[in-house]
Design an enzyme around this catalytic site. Sequence first.
Site, mmCIF file in Angstrom:
data_model
loop_
_atom_site.group_PDB
_atom_site.id
_atom_site.type_symbol
_atom_site.label_atom_id
_atom_site.label_comp_id
_atom_site.label_asym_id
_atom_site.label_seq_id
_atom_site.Cartn_x
_atom_site.Cartn_y
_atom_site.Cartn_z
ATOM 1 N N LYS A 1 -12.063 1.677 22.418
ATOM 2 C CA LYS A 1 -12.409 2.374 23.656
ATOM 3 C C LYS A 1 -13.735 1.822 24.163
ATOM 4 O O LYS A 1 -14.793 2.129 23.641
ATOM 5 C CB LYS A 1 -12.562 3.887 23.435
ATOM 6 C CG LYS A 1 -12.627 4.633 24.771
ATOM 7 C CD LYS A 1 -13.515 5.840 24.783
ATOM 8 C CE LYS A 1 -14.902 5.609 25.265
ATOM 9 N NZ LYS A 1 -15.097 5.105 26.632
ATOM 10 N N GLU B 1 -24.321 2.759 15.270
ATOM 11 C CA GLU B 1 -25.548 2.043 15.631
ATOM 12 C C GLU B 1 -26.042 2.646 16.930
ATOM 13 O O GLU B 1 -25.315 2.637 17.930
ATOM 14 C CB GLU B 1 -25.276 0.541 15.789
ATOM 15 C CG GLU B 1 -25.148 -0.190 14.471
ATOM 16 C CD GLU B 1 -26.381 -0.116 13.591
ATOM 17 O OE1 GLU B 1 -27.485 0.122 14.125
ATOM 18 O OE2 GLU B 1 -26.244 -0.264 12.369
ATOM 19 N N CYS C 1 -30.542 -2.550 22.937
ATOM 20 C CA CYS C 1 -30.996 -1.620 21.905
ATOM 21 C C CYS C 1 -32.227 -2.189 21.206
ATOM 22 O O CYS C 1 -33.081 -1.454 20.726
ATOM 23 C CB CYS C 1 -29.886 -1.340 20.908
ATOM 24 S SG CYS C 1 -29.149 -2.834 20.261
ATOM 25 N N GLU D 1 -36.491 6.638 23.906
ATOM 26 C CA GLU D 1 -35.841 5.448 24.455
ATOM 27 C C GLU D 1 -35.615 5.624 25.954
ATOM 28 O O GLU D 1 -35.060 6.628 26.391
ATOM 29 C CB GLU D 1 -34.490 5.238 23.762
ATOM 30 C CG GLU D 1 -33.799 3.958 24.190
ATOM 31 C CD GLU D 1 -32.451 3.761 23.503
ATOM 32 O OE1 GLU D 1 -31.621 4.689 23.527
ATOM 33 O OE2 GLU D 1 -32.228 2.656 22.968
HETATM 34 P P1 NAP Z 1 -23.215 6.466 25.056
HETATM 35 O O1 NAP Z 1 -23.337 7.247 26.300
HETATM 36 O O2 NAP Z 1 -23.492 7.141 23.767
HETATM 37 O O3 NAP Z 1 -21.731 5.875 25.055
HETATM 38 C C1 NAP Z 1 -21.265 5.003 24.059
HETATM 39 C C2 NAP Z 1 -19.749 5.103 23.978
HETATM 40 O O4 NAP Z 1 -19.393 6.409 23.477
HETATM 41 C C3 NAP Z 1 -19.050 4.980 25.345
HETATM 42 O O5 NAP Z 1 -17.850 4.273 25.172
HETATM 43 C C4 NAP Z 1 -18.804 6.436 25.704
HETATM 44 O O6 NAP Z 1 -17.738 6.601 26.622
HETATM 45 C C5 NAP Z 1 -18.449 7.003 24.347
HETATM 46 N N1 NAP Z 1 -18.539 8.470 24.259
HETATM 47 C C6 NAP Z 1 -19.252 9.314 25.048
HETATM 48 N N2 NAP Z 1 -19.044 10.603 24.652
HETATM 49 C C7 NAP Z 1 -18.197 10.554 23.595
HETATM 50 C C8 NAP Z 1 -17.609 11.554 22.764
HETATM 51 N N3 NAP Z 1 -17.846 12.851 22.934
HETATM 52 N N4 NAP Z 1 -16.780 11.162 21.776
HETATM 53 C C9 NAP Z 1 -16.524 9.844 21.581
HETATM 54 N N5 NAP Z 1 -17.049 8.852 22.341
HETATM 55 C C10 NAP Z 1 -17.880 9.206 23.332
HETATM 56 O O7 NAP Z 1 -24.140 5.161 25.091
HETATM 57 P P2 NAP Z 1 -24.306 4.108 26.263
HETATM 58 O O8 NAP Z 1 -25.090 4.730 27.362
HETATM 59 O O9 NAP Z 1 -22.970 3.499 26.588
HETATM 60 O O10 NAP Z 1 -25.163 2.958 25.554
HETATM 61 C C11 NAP Z 1 -26.551 2.958 25.494
HETATM 62 C C12 NAP Z 1 -27.020 3.357 24.109
HETATM 63 O O11 NAP Z 1 -26.440 2.484 23.150
HETATM 64 C C13 NAP Z 1 -28.521 3.227 23.931
HETATM 65 O O12 NAP Z 1 -29.014 4.343 23.251
HETATM 66 C C14 NAP Z 1 -28.659 1.975 23.052
HETATM 67 O O13 NAP Z 1 -29.831 1.932 22.276
HETATM 68 C C15 NAP Z 1 -27.436 2.074 22.214
HETATM 69 N N6 NAP Z 1 -27.099 0.783 21.629
HETATM 70 C C16 NAP Z 1 -27.351 0.591 20.301
HETATM 71 C C17 NAP Z 1 -27.072 -0.638 19.694
HETATM 72 C C18 NAP Z 1 -27.340 -0.851 18.231
HETATM 73 O O14 NAP Z 1 -26.780 -1.771 17.654
HETATM 74 N N7 NAP Z 1 -28.193 -0.047 17.598
HETATM 75 C C19 NAP Z 1 -26.521 -1.679 20.466
HETATM 76 C C20 NAP Z 1 -26.295 -1.451 21.817
HETATM 77 C C21 NAP Z 1 -26.573 -0.212 22.391
HETATM 78 P P3 NAP Z 1 -17.939 6.640 28.228
HETATM 79 O O15 NAP Z 1 -19.345 6.252 28.510
HETATM 80 O O16 NAP Z 1 -16.956 5.671 28.716
HETATM 81 O O17 NAP Z 1 -17.622 8.035 28.654
#
Ligand code: NAP
Length: 488
Positions: A173, A248, A282, A380
Amino acid sequence: MRTGSYLAGQWFHPSSTRTVRNLNPADPSDVIAEFPAASAADAVRAIEAAKAAVRGWRETPAPERGRVLWRAADIARRRAEEIAQTMTREEGKIIREARGEVTRGIAVLEYYAGAGFRIAGRTLPAEARDTFTYTIRRPLGVVGLITPWNFPWAIPVWKSAPALVAGNAVVLKPAELTPATAVILAEIYEEAGVPAGVFNLVVGSGGEVGSAIVDHPDVRAVSFTGSNAVGMALYARAAQRGAKVTCEMGGKNAVIVLPDANLEKAAAAIASGAFGSTGQRCTATSRVVAHPDIRGPLVEQLDALAAALKMGAGLDETTDLGPAVSADQLQTDLRYIGIATDEGARLVRGGRQHEALPGYFVEPTIFDQVAPGSRIFREEVFGPVLAVSTASSLAAALEIANGVEYGLAASIFTQDIDTALRFVEEAEVGMVHINEATVGGEAQLPFGGSKSTGVGEREMSEEGLHFFTELKTVFVNYGANGKPLSMR
Ligand code: NAP
C-alpha cells in the site's frame, strides 16, 4: 495512466466511488492521474490472492526468484528516466534527486537478486551423538508493506525486493499522495515475471486499506515506514495478533560542528542535508549544534548557500529546491516557522511561502540562537527548516543532540579521531556520519533508527532480508540406536 491497483496479476478498477487525485505539488493544476481508491474489501482480496500464490513462489528455488529481481533491475534501468520524471511530478523532488533515487532502487534490486544465492542458515554442533543440527531460513507467507510519499520508488523497492527474494507474497500500500511511481514498480515486476498474486498493489487510504492489511490474520509481517503517530499505533495493533512488525519512523537529525572542522565542507553538507529533497527526508539535517567559536562564520556560510538555491518545479534541470509535497505539508512547515519565531529563535533567512510560484513552495529557512528545549529543536518538521544552537564541548553537544525522542542519524565535523570515535560511541542514533551530511543509505548497509524512530529489524542489507524470513532449527539423527529424549 493505469488505474492504481493491481491484484492477482490484473489491473483493476476498485469498487469504491472515491477518487484519488494525484497532483503535481509544483503546480496543483497539473493532475497526473485520477485513481479510483481501493477499499478495505479490495485489500482483503489482495491478501487472499497473495495467500493463493505464495506456495508456488515459496517452492520456486531462491536463485530463480533472485533472477526475477535481476530482470526487474534491467527493466527499471530501461525505464529509469520515466520513473524519475513520474516521481518528480507527483512528489516534487528535483529531477537530479529523483534520478539518484532510481539508481539507488536499482542497486537494491541487484543486491537482493544476488541474495537469492545466499539465503543461508547455519550448521552448529549438537550435544547429542550422531546428530546433525542446522538452521534454515523460510519465508513468512503473506507480508504487508505500507510506504510513505517521500521516497516513492526507493522505499517500496527496499521493502518488496527482500520480501520477494525470500519467497513471500506481497501486498503493497503506497501513500495515496504518490501512487504513480508504485504503479510503475508493479508493471516492472509483472514484466520481470513475478507470478500473478505474488506482488499486489492496493492504492487506497491508510485508514481503510492500511488498517485492513495491519489487522488481517493472514498477513504474517507488516513493514511500515512513515510517521510516529501512525507507526506506533499500527505496531501495537499488529503485535497484538502476533505479527512480525518493523516500523521506520521520524527523525530530528543533528550535526555537531567543532572548532577544528573544515567549515566550508561542514556548511555544504549541512545545507544539502537540510534543503535537499526540500527537507522531506527522514534523514534530513534539521539541527546544528555549533561550537561558539565557529557558529557565526558557519551560519554566514549556511545563509549564503541557502540564498543561492533556486526554487521551482523539479522537472526544470536548473532547480535546486522543489515544493512541499502537499498543501498540508506546506501548512505544517509554515506553522513550525511560526512556532520557532514565537519561541524566540532568530530568523536568519526564509520563513515564508514563495507566493510567486504556483505550487507549495517554502523558502529555505534558517533559525539561529535556538534553545535546545524548544519545539523547533525537538519536533520533526519535514520541511526545509534548519535550527542552529551552540555548545562549547563535545559532552554538551552530545547531550543536546541526544536530547530528543528520535534516533535516526547524526553527524559530526571534526579533524580529531578521538573526538570522532567518542561521538560514534555516544550518539544515540542508528546511523552515524563523520564529516558528511546526515543523509544517505546503501543497499548493503543496514538502514534505520533507534529510540522512537525504529522498531524491528533494520532495512536493506542482510538484516532487511532476515526480517522477511523465519528460522527453522533442524535435528537429524543418523545413529544406529534411538536414545531417550531426556538425553537432549
Ligand atoms: P504517514 O502519514 O505515517 O503515512 C505513511 C503510510 O501509512 C501511508 O501509506 C499512509 O497512507 C499509511 N497510513 C496512514 N494511516 C494508517 C493507518 N491507520 N493504518 C495503516 N496505514 C496507515 O507518513 P508520511 O507523511 O507518508 O511520511 C512522512 C514520515 O515518514 C515522516 O515522519 C518521516 O520521517 C517518515 N519516514 C521515515 C523513514 C525512515 O526510514 N525512518 C523514511 C522515510 C520517511 P495514506 O497517507 O495514503 O493515507
